[in-house]
Scaffold this motif. Sequence first.
Motif, PDB file in Angstrom:
ATOM      1  N   HIS A   1      61.815 111.501  22.746  1.00  0.00           N
ATOM      2  CA  HIS A   1      61.632 112.038  24.163  1.00  0.00           C
ATOM      3  C   HIS A   1      63.102 113.060  23.837  1.00  0.00           C
ATOM      4  CE1 HIS A   1      57.674 110.565  25.485  1.00  0.00           C
ATOM      5  NE2 HIS A   1      58.301 110.957  26.971  1.00  0.00           N
TER       6      HIS A   1
ATOM      7  N   ILE B   1      65.434 109.001  23.945  1.00  0.00           N
ATOM      8  CA  ILE B   1      65.554 109.850  24.276  1.00  0.00           C
ATOM      9  C   ILE B   1      66.850 110.922  24.488  1.00  0.00           C
ATOM     10  CG2 ILE B   1      65.068 110.326  26.975  1.00  0.00           C
ATOM     11  CD1 ILE B   1      63.460 107.334  26.417  1.00  0.00           C
TER      12      ILE B   1
ATOM     13  N   GLY C   1      60.227 115.309  28.936  1.00  0.00           N
ATOM     14  CA  GLY C   1      58.570 115.082  27.540  1.00  0.00           C
ATOM     15  C   GLY C   1      59.152 114.150  26.952  1.00  0.00           C
ATOM     16  N   PRO C   2      57.617 114.714  25.763  1.00  0.00           N
ATOM     17  CA  PRO C   2      57.799 114.112  23.825  1.00  0.00           C
ATOM     18  C   PRO C   2      58.407 115.520  23.580  1.00  0.00           C
ATOM     19  CG  PRO C   2      55.813 113.664  24.946  1.00  0.00           C
ATOM     20  CD  PRO C   2      56.287 114.455  26.100  1.00  0.00           C
ATOM     21  N   THR C   3      59.615 115.152  22.493  1.00  0.00           N
ATOM     22  CA  THR C   3      60.205 116.415  22.320  1.00  0.00           C
ATOM     23  C   THR C   3      59.407 117.984  21.591  1.00  0.00           C
ATOM     24  OG1 THR C   3      61.948 114.656  21.310  1.00  0.00           O
ATOM     25  CG2 THR C   3      62.255 117.020  20.178  1.00  0.00           C
TER      26      THR C   3
ATOM     27  N   LYS D   1      61.700 104.613  22.904  1.00  0.00           N
ATOM     28  CA  LYS D   1      62.203 104.933  23.134  1.00  0.00           C
ATOM     29  C   LYS D   1      63.311 106.090  22.501  1.00  0.00           C
ATOM     30  CE  LYS D   1      56.585 106.610  22.775  1.00  0.00           C
ATOM     31  NZ  LYS D   1      56.217 106.603  21.538  1.00  0.00           N
TER      32      LYS D   1
END
Lengths: 436, 293, 486
Positions: free
Chosen positions: B245, B72, B257-259, B70
Amino acid sequence: MTWTTADTWIVVAGALTAASCALLGNYLVLRRMSMMGDAISHAVLPGLAVAFVLTGSRANLPMFVGAAVVGVLTAMLTQSIHSLGQVEQSASMGVVFTLLFAVGLVLMELWARHVDLDPGCVLFGAIELVALDTTVRLAGLDVPWAVVTLAGMFAVNTAFVLLFYKELKISSFDPKLSTTLGINANLMHYLLMGLVAATSVACFPIVGSILVIAMLIVPPAAAHLLTDRLSTMIVLSVALAGASAVLGHLGAVTVPGWFGFRDTSIAGMMAVAAGAILTIAILFAPRHGIVSRALHRVRLTLQVAQEDALGLLYRVEEMPSPRPPVAVPALRQALALGPLTARATLAGLVRSGKVEWGGQGYRLTERGRDDARRMVRAHRLWESYLVQFMGLPPDHVHSAAMRLEHVTDPAMQRQLADRTEQPQRDPHGMSIPPAD
Amino acid sequence: MAAYESVRNAVAGLSAAKAGLASRLWPATAKMATGDEHPRTAPLSIHDMTVAYHRKPVLWDVDFDAPQGKLIGIIGPNGAGKSTLIKAAMDLVPKVSGRVLIYGKPYAKQRHLVGYVPQRESVDWDFPVSALDVVTMGRYGKIGWCRPVTRKHREAAMEALQRVGMADYAGRQISQLSGGQQQRVFFARALVQDASLYFMDEPFAGVDAATEKAIVALLQELRRAGKTVLVVHHDLQTVSEYFDHLIMLNMRIVAAGPTQDVFTRDNLHRTYGGRLTLLDEAAQAIAQTGGGP
Amino acid sequence: MSCGADRAGLLLTAAVADHLSQALRVLTLRDYNTRVVVVGTILLGVAAGLIGTFMLLRKRALMGDTISHATLPGIGIAFIVMTALGGDGKSLPGLLLGAVLSSAAGIGCMLAIRHGTRLKDDVALGAVLSVFFGLGVAVLGIVQSMSRGNAAGLESFIYGKTASMLARDAAMIAVAAGLVALVCGLLFKEFALVCFDQEFAAAGGWPVLALDAVMVGLVVAVTVIGLQAVGLILVVALLIIPPAAARFWTDRLSRMLLAAAAIGAISGLAGAMLSALLPHLPAGAIIVIVAGAIFSVSLVIGPRRGVFVRLREHLRLRRTVARQHLLRAMYERVEAITAARVGTAAPTAGGDAAAVPRSALLKARSWSQGYLQRLLRRGQRWGLVEPAGPDSYRLTPAGAVEAARVSRNHRLWEMYLITHADVAPSHVDRDADQIEHVLGHEMVAQLEALMASEASRAAVPPSPHAIERDSNTAAPGSSARGSASG
């Protein structure tokens, strides 16, 4: 040893030299330009040579002026090589002063006939000969001419530091701001450099360039460790410089004797004495000394351990019976203390009447309970604060609170309570003790 | 540091002691001592990390597991500890407590898996090296001690320069490059490290629009190749566009966490809205108890 | 030679011949002594140049100064100890060992001050330098008063004794130089990495501290060996000046190392020769002066960042700016005239370019009469403008193409800065020949569309700001005033 007039004059000359240098050195140290002192005192050599040839004498006003010019030139050349050639400042300084020193050496050799001065004299000086110098009758005393010169230099430097106190302060601290306020930082810089050069020259024939560098840097550095105020630092540096002169002379006469030698270079020993003073300052300065800091840390560790122990005893009191007895082993295990620390902690608490031996284990006295309640209150308030405002999960806040409780004064505790809206229970459901 | 450590040691003792008095007193803390619930193979797994600069804590109790593959983003106000977070992860600044694992092992053993793009100001751009030389430095770890740089490595470096669109500038002395070009060179250096996990410290700071776009494209390329990239970022407008992220940081992790889940008004407010003055004050007090600098 | 000036011509000739033959002997290295000295100083210059380069780039140029001064107490103490043990006080290995140990102690003190106290680097350097040197002087003072042992010659460590260098000394310098060259060669990329980007090196697992220690160790070796040759103050010069001079000649580290070594070698060679010709001058100082001369020359004419080069760059920049201003002024005038006459914007390149009166140009920018005159003459020399009558000029076909390009770029940039006001102006490279290279084709197309639409809406020439201004001193960033009707 027997103390003679010669000794007195040597010490006076040394002290005046040291003090003159230290006055200016404060600003070199604060401007992070200590090595400029080294550079200038090396670089004035050609200035000296030229001045000697032109004037044919040693102690002359034109000579000081000439040397000051070379000193300023050193600073300017350093600056211009730095900006013209993008050469790093210290490297550019190194280029300039070594080159000028070499030129000076060559000039001296070339004009050796005219100059009754050799490079050795410039490096080491001849302070031993101060009293043999021609004297002037002043206030009923035969004062050596060298001492008169040095006193003059000291007076000039003192006047400079006093008159330009605030200008020097601001231009050393924040040159850009200083210039916008109408105090030209560059001008102050070059004035200072010129004076450093003149001082070097005044001191060379007597103590040599080593002592000049040592006195420019070392006493102010020691003073810097001893105080946080500029005015105190300046006064202190002058005092330490004087002390180095006295100790250096004594050392030069006595120390070699311990090893079965005769005396040694006074100027060299003065530098060593200054170094010794700096070492003492590095180790024992009240706030910044290495030893003082270590002691402070030990005290702090003990204080933290004591506060933790109080908190522990308080929490044990909160537990339902049967309560475990808290003796040294339990305390060590719970607070992860070494055997020595644990004993020192408990001994300190017993001595201050906060904890007493209750047969099976230690227990809090009335006084101790008050302190302990404050600690536990701070701890649990912090836990509440951390959960509420930092969003930490309740099982993560204990260690942080453990750190924070020791630095929480009553005012901060009140603020904490206000911010967390006076909770009754901490995030673990333990009751938060009242403030008093 | 020691003053702080002594306090910390007392605490560490508390949380580590699981039996006896301590566990009766603080049952809730027993759980946090181990980190076994964290997946051991996460590209980056930070556990209970606290970092202090000059005794002043700048990161408190950070817990974070980076998901594999990911992009991040790390965002937060100035002084929030963004750079410190990645420097501490690479052992560049000492940790007061906590543990960092790279693919389940300490950083010292996993260096070859990590690439790094430092802040542009961290180096002397007047240094007598060309863009190609700088990129080649990314291979030094693979070349090993005392061995000279060979053509193979220079070719790899050249290829990386090509990927960032800087092949034409390979021979230029680095001070003659614009800010964006310098950043691309740094990026190319990270590329030749051929790492699995990348740390990038403000790669978009002071770069032109074209470079920003190029870097974003390269970041996406890295993600497609299954790499994990942590990027310190300061431009909130581009956050949701660039990153899958997010770590929202302000001395501690406010949200991670996930955006789309964490990039909320509420979290932003908690990250940027006002400092925790009391905590600041306390941190300052801890810093001062040591005395001196 | 001046002594022979007023003597008889014969005497003069003899004197000159004598000098010449002496010079020839020196220059052809016929003397064994001269050969030894020359080889020694060359090798010292090479060694100091190599390791000095890394110290310079590590921003620790003055560390050599402190290291060299810190050797003195060790030399004195070594002498005392060796004499007390009944040995030869002046045994060179012993003295050098003493020098190494005491400079190591000096470095230790320096590190302790730097890391253990709040005192800064410069104080650490200066304090250790002066106190150790003072201690050295005190110890030498004791040595001189010793009844046993002959201390004469110890001062040669302070001033050097280049001219009386022995084959043994030269051999030692050769060993040291070989060591320095070997280590610098083997650890070239490691040293370079640590000097350039310490943090990246640390992140990559390179032992920064150990590499630094090796570097400083080599400096100690060179300093200690160099003490005898040129003395402890001047060896510092050899560590600093050649590398600083070399930086002006190249932008590549490997070449800089070679250049520094070469400059060190040349200084050593020339200095040793000169001092053999002028035997009463201190050779160490002469070597440094030669190095200083090379530095000065490099500072001025060095092709990288030398003063000349930078001056030329500055002039070139001024010329480029002037050229662009002229082209834009012409273009905007022509544009206004054509628009007024035909009603279409933008004159086509190479077409019938209208004549622009000089007075109109004068109003376009804050130019003085004389400057505009010179500028127009230069414009003609560049083939961009040509006279179109008395006191009026027009663009040549080539000039029109160039003017169109320059103006377009300028306007696109203006537009970009207006539409992307959040981008710091310093991050756009306005001089780029091809705006597309910097902004990308998409962005340029977008900007062009924007400009066209603005032009049609406001029905003014497509410039984001008014061009009918009398004074045009607006800075690029401040020109976001939008379109004003012409």
